[in-house]
Write an enzyme that holds these catalytic residues in place. Structure first.
Site, PDB file in Angstrom:
ATOM      1  N   ASP B  90      -2.941   0.722  32.158  1.00 50.82           N
ATOM      2  CA  ASP B  90      -3.488   0.118  30.677  1.00 50.82           C
ATOM      3  C   ASP B  90      -4.698  -0.755  30.756  1.00 50.82           C
ATOM      4  OD1 ASP B  90      -2.516  -2.245  31.785  1.00 50.82           O
ATOM      5  OD2 ASP B  90      -0.967  -2.330  30.396  1.00 50.82           O
ATOM      6  N   SER B  91      -5.300  -1.340  29.665  1.00 51.65           N
ATOM      7  CA  SER B  91      -6.433  -2.028  29.717  1.00 51.65           C
ATOM      8  C   SER B  91      -6.248  -3.423  30.015  1.00 51.65           C
ATOM      9  CB  SER B  91      -7.275  -1.673  28.419  1.00 51.65           C
ATOM     10  OG  SER B  91      -6.370  -2.188  27.512  1.00 51.65           O
ATOM     11  N   GLY B  92      -5.040  -3.861  30.010  1.00 53.02           N
ATOM     12  CA  GLY B  92      -4.832  -5.479  29.739  1.00 53.02           C
ATOM     13  C   GLY B  92      -4.821  -5.904  28.523  1.00 53.02           C
ATOM     14  N   GLY B  93      -5.191  -5.165  27.592  1.00 55.47           N
ATOM     15  CA  GLY B  93      -5.128  -5.728  26.168  1.00 55.47           C
ATOM     16  C   GLY B  93      -3.995  -6.018  25.627  1.00 55.47           C
ATOM     17  N   GLN B 185      -5.922   2.457  16.970  1.00 49.50           N
ATOM     18  CA  GLN B 185      -4.839   1.629  16.480  1.00 49.50           C
ATOM     19  C   GLN B 185      -4.944   1.492  14.730  1.00 49.50           C
ATOM     20  OE1 GLN B 185      -3.195  -0.838  17.854  1.00 49.50           O
ATOM     21  NE2 GLN B 185      -3.928  -0.638  20.096  1.00 49.50           N
ATOM     22  N   GLY B 212      -0.348   0.429  19.437  1.00 49.82           N
ATOM     23  CA  GLY B 212       0.058  -0.340  18.264  1.00 49.82           C
ATOM     24  C   GLY B 212       1.402   0.321  17.623  1.00 49.82           C
ATOM     25  N   ASP B 262       5.116   6.358  28.250  1.00 52.31           N
ATOM     26  CA  ASP B 262       5.507   5.546  29.458  1.00 52.31           C
ATOM     27  C   ASP B 262       6.369   4.490  28.609  1.00 52.31           C
ATOM     28  OD1 ASP B 262       3.111   3.940  28.071  1.00 52.31           O
ATOM     29  OD2 ASP B 262       4.263   2.454  29.557  1.00 52.31           O
ATOM     30  N   CYS B 305      24.228  10.148  40.109  1.00 45.43           N
ATOM     31  CA  CYS B 305      25.544  10.837  39.487  1.00 45.43           C
ATOM     32  C   CYS B 305      26.078  11.739  40.559  1.00 45.43           C
ATOM     33  CB  CYS B 305      25.145  11.427  38.210  1.00 45.43           C
ATOM     34  SG  CYS B 305      24.699  10.338  36.665  1.00 45.43           S
TER      35      CYS B 305
END
Lengths: 378, 378
Positions: B90-93, B185, B212, B262, B305
């Protein structure tokens, strides 16, 4: 069942095979400790991968949680934790006696309080065997009293009680598919150790355990006590040195004729970021490893050393990632199991005695012990 | 490289292949989260064993610890954590903006304090791309601002900033072996989502991310927002719905044309003793499982299992054994990966749309979300 065949001797060291209902144990052997029916952080295939052949579990802990009747109802310990190879349980004695403030000993048994919830319980030789029969390990232990090695007067009393309890344990045993070992006590007093060795050896058991060592005595005291015991032990049965040890202890123990060892050290060190290595014990939290592209030990064949850098392991530790404990446990267990396997090969080819100084030198920086686990869950 | 081939469609659902330098991704795909360069408690072979093909890691966390320059010097993220298959960062945002009390946003970037030691740092689109180039994942993200979905006025401002930053991220990118995705977004405002979808789709990127969502809006708001976006998205590029989701979210997302997901949910639930199952989410700490000889899910093909009873898992949890987290992570990840793989097969054979109600019914009791991770290390 429970036949012990010695394939070769080199000095006092022996390479053998001990037959159990879950397969043959090649001795000498180092057993990882799975206190609560799990060798901490490892799956059974990961344990297989480090070459483990025997796993120890603790009667005291499993009695309290989840309860030995539950383990029995779930098919026994092998089935419960899915370990298809040989298993060993201790008698609960060591843990119970380490609860020094809350237990009362009499000649019949011990009353103690649970470290989990403070509830009151009682172990006798009969109770210990009953629990161990419910758990169903291949090798089980007589109920014994492990006393402070520095209290010589009390040690004699505890040793004699241990002998009476060994006889009661043998009489209480009902399952034919479990090998009960008596336990030699006697602290670091040579006279008591000779007396205890003769007594325990006189019992009709397929193996003999040595208790009360690595509990606070010096290394010299431990090794000379092993010498005393060794001189009076029959050679036809496997000898199990309980709760030992460090790489140095394994080398010295095998040189003195010990066949079976167990110790929490490799997995406990792993959770404290320490790794065995020929450079000495490494603390991988150390900043010097932050950019170290090497494995822990370039001569090691474990999954961790074949796969990951010290830099990655140091990152996992620094970031408090649980995978660090798994990867270091794999390495530390493999290091001891491989060392013992190497020694076995050298006993077989007759080079063991000449290589002892080399091994001692190689593992010198890994010799210190940590305090024994007492009632902690490892 | 980074070609996307759609093999079949069923309604809006798509089954495709996305080509990356570390192999082809079969979509739809669910990516486990390896925040700190490790999917918590699992080794790479264990991840392989659950059928993982794509792993996500976090720019914010790796920038702070161990540092992206260190990861680069150790050969990049794939080499560092020994994951040979595709990776995504991810971008860190998202993490930076979740540090709501200690960060200051301006049009150029964000200044924030580390959650580890309080030190001050600054991310800009250029810095985020530089970090992600050091990490070296196959799929990287434009720097974006994820705003509170309930603050509509601010959401417009954050969205426009996200668009400018997407252009700057694209210009800053230098590596040809990484696919940069822009991020849509616009909160839950349909007008803004349409505007953002058109803008992000107009950029020359091999894939498109939807940010978002699953940040506090209702499920209905999320699904209707996906409908709005879907109506304006080009169909020729993979669509990645960030940080989603529950079994229900995966079914609803795939039905709306999402290709990549994810979420930390399976591994986080595992560490809180919860397991996905067709009976609903099980809390294995519950005493009702103490003597339950069944696996978590008798229809599941995962290692856990196939091997262990609920009784054993309940014992491990009750005894605070770390192996519980490993075994439940294996199950929960496999459950979602298998669900997505099943959906892919049904898209290919044309039965997907008709099976959606069945899957929704089957996974109904597993639908609740847990709060998103913000800056926690997962």
């Amino acid at each position: 069942m429970f036949e012990f065949h010695i394939a070769a001797k080199n000095g006092r060291a022996r390479a053998g095979t001990f037959t159990t209902p879950h397969g043959d144990l090649l001795t000498p052997v180092f057993a990882p400790v799975g206190t609560q029916a799990t060798v901490k952080t490892l799956t059974p295939p990961q344990l297989d991968g480090v070459g483990a052949s025997l796993v120890l579990s603790n009667t005291y802990h499993l009695y309290l949680r989840p309860g030995d009747d539950l383990v029995r109802d779930m098919g026994g310990l092998h089935q419960f934790m899915q370990w298809p190879h040989p298993m060993l349980t201790d008698s609960g004695g060591f843990q119970v006696f380490s609860l020094s403030k809350t237990r009362k000993i009499d000649d019949d048994g011990v009353t103690f309080k649970s470290h989990i919830d403070g509830s009151t319980h009682r172990f006798t030789p009969e109770k210990s065997i009953s629990i161990q029969e419910n758990l169903g390990a291949d090798i089980i232990m007589a109920f014994d009293e492990c006393s402070d090695p520095n209290d010589h007067a009390y040690t004699a009393l505890a040793m004699r009680r241990t002998h009476l309890w060994a006889e009661r344990s043998l009489r209480a045993k009902t399952r034919a598919d479990q090998a009960l070992f008596g336990i030699i006590q006697g602290g670091v007093n040579p006279d008591l150790r000779v007396e205890s060795t003769r007594f325990i050896a006189s019992l009709d058991t397929p193996g003999i355990a040595i208790g009360g060592l690595s509990v606070g005595e010096t290394k010299d005291e431990m090794y000379s006590t092993l010498d005393v015991i060794g001189a009076h032990l029959p050679s036809d049965r496997p000898r199990y040195l309980m709760g030992v040890g460090t790489p140095e202890d394994l080398i010295q123990g095998i040189a003195r004729g010990v066949d079976i060892f167990d110790c929490v050290l490799p997995t406990r060190l792993a959770r404290h970021h320490a790794a065995f290595s020929p450079e000495g014990r490494l603390n991988l939290m150390n900043a010097t490893f932050a950019r170290d592209p090497r494995p822990i030990d370039s001569t090691c064949d474990c999954y961790t050393c074949r796969t990951f850098t010290r830099a990655y392991l140091r990152h996992l530790i620094s970031a408090k990632e649980l995978l660090a404990g798994t990867l270091l446990s794999i390495h530390n267990l493999r290091a001891l199991i491989r060392l013992v396997a190497d020694m076995r090969l050298c006993i077989l080819d007759g080079t063991f005695a000449s290589r002892v100084p080399l091994w001692l030198e190689q593992w010198r920086g890994n010799a210190e012990r940590t305090e024994k686990g007492m009632v902690s869950s490892e």
